[in-house]
Design a protein around this motif. Structure first.
Motif, short mmCIF file in Angstrom:
data_model
loop_
_atom_site.label_atom_id
_atom_site.label_comp_id
_atom_site.label_asym_id
_atom_site.label_seq_id
_atom_site.Cartn_x
_atom_site.Cartn_y
_atom_site.Cartn_z
N ARG A 282 2.57 7.17 -2.07
CA ARG A 282 1.80 6.34 -3.02
C ARG A 282 2.22 6.58 -4.47
O ARG A 282 1.42 6.44 -5.38
N GLN A 283 3.50 6.93 -4.66
CA GLN A 283 3.93 7.23 -6.01
C GLN A 283 5.40 6.88 -6.20
O GLN A 283 6.23 7.08 -5.31
N GLY B 20 0.82 -1.20 0.00
CA GLY B 20 0.00 0.00 0.00
C GLY B 20 0.85 1.25 0.00
O GLY B 20 0.39 2.33 -0.30
N LYS B 21 2.14 1.09 0.34
CA LYS B 21 3.08 2.21 0.30
C LYS B 21 4.05 1.98 -0.85
O LYS B 21 4.40 0.85 -1.16
N PRO C 184 -4.72 2.37 -3.48
CA PRO C 184 -4.92 1.72 -2.18
C PRO C 184 -5.36 0.26 -2.38
O PRO C 184 -6.04 -0.06 -3.34
N THR D 265 1.51 5.30 -10.07
CA THR D 265 0.65 5.56 -8.92
C THR D 265 0.29 4.24 -8.25
O THR D 265 -0.09 3.28 -8.93
N ILE D 266 0.43 4.20 -6.95
CA ILE D 266 0.12 3.00 -6.17
C ILE D 266 -1.29 3.16 -5.61
O ILE D 266 -1.52 3.96 -4.70
#
Length: 181
Positions: free
Chosen positions: A62-63, A29-30, A103, A100-101
């Motif tokens: 998150r990127q 998630g990170k 959620p 982009t990660i």
């Protein structure tokens, strides 16, 4: 501790390094540059790890930013990220790729935890194989006294138990990290 048991411990430490490398590639998630480390890109006709042909940085939680060393590699890198099993969205921004990660859903987190446990089990199998190999070395040595053989076998078992509990601890920490929202 006997020399043979020390050799066994160093061989088992390599199993832990392999486990940590594998767990580093799992999404939590990170954002983490290790997340992309196993992605292979077609580079002049051969498959090459993305980390060898680009710089990966993490400007935000998150990127990820992927900067190819050669701008002609943008399209193959973008394609490799898109077809990976990570479910990431990548955008070509001219000289770099912004990843982009998203959620993680609860179901996806559970799948990733299962994968982490699988890596942990593979590491335990590897240390049991190392233990078996070193125990057979002790049994094959006809010049060794019985007492010394038992002492070395006990040392090897203690090392195996210690490394096994470290593996459990590492996997449990990763599981907490994955399940933390």
């Amino acid at each position: 501790m006997q020399e043979l048991a020390k050799d066994c411990k160093s061989a088992m430490e390599k199993c832990i390094e392999t486990l940590e490398d594998g767990l580093g590639t799992l999404r939590t998630g990170k954002a983490s540059p290790a997340l992309l480390s196993h992605i292979q890109v077609e580079y002049y006709g051969s498959m090459t790890p993305i980390i060898q042909i680009s710089q990966i940085s993490c400007p935000e939680p998150r990127q990820l930013i992927v900067k190819p060393y050669d701008k002609n590699d943008l399209k193959p890198i973008l394609a490799a990220i898109s077809i990976s099993d990570l479910g990431l969205s990548a955008v070509n921004e001219g000289t770099l790729i912004r990843v982009t990660i998203p959620p993680l859903t609860e179901d996806r987190r559970k799948e990733i935890v299962k994968q982490a446990h699988k890596y942990g089990e593979e590491a335990k199998i590897a240390i049991r194989n190392v233990r078996r190999d070193y125990m057979s070395l002790v049994k094959e040595d006809k010049d060794m006294s019985e007492d010394l053989a038992h002492e070395i076998e006990d040392d090897i078992q203690k090392v195996t138990d210690e490394i096994g509990s470290r593996i459990d601890k590492i996997v449990d920490e990763k599981e907490k990290e994955i399940l933390t929202l």
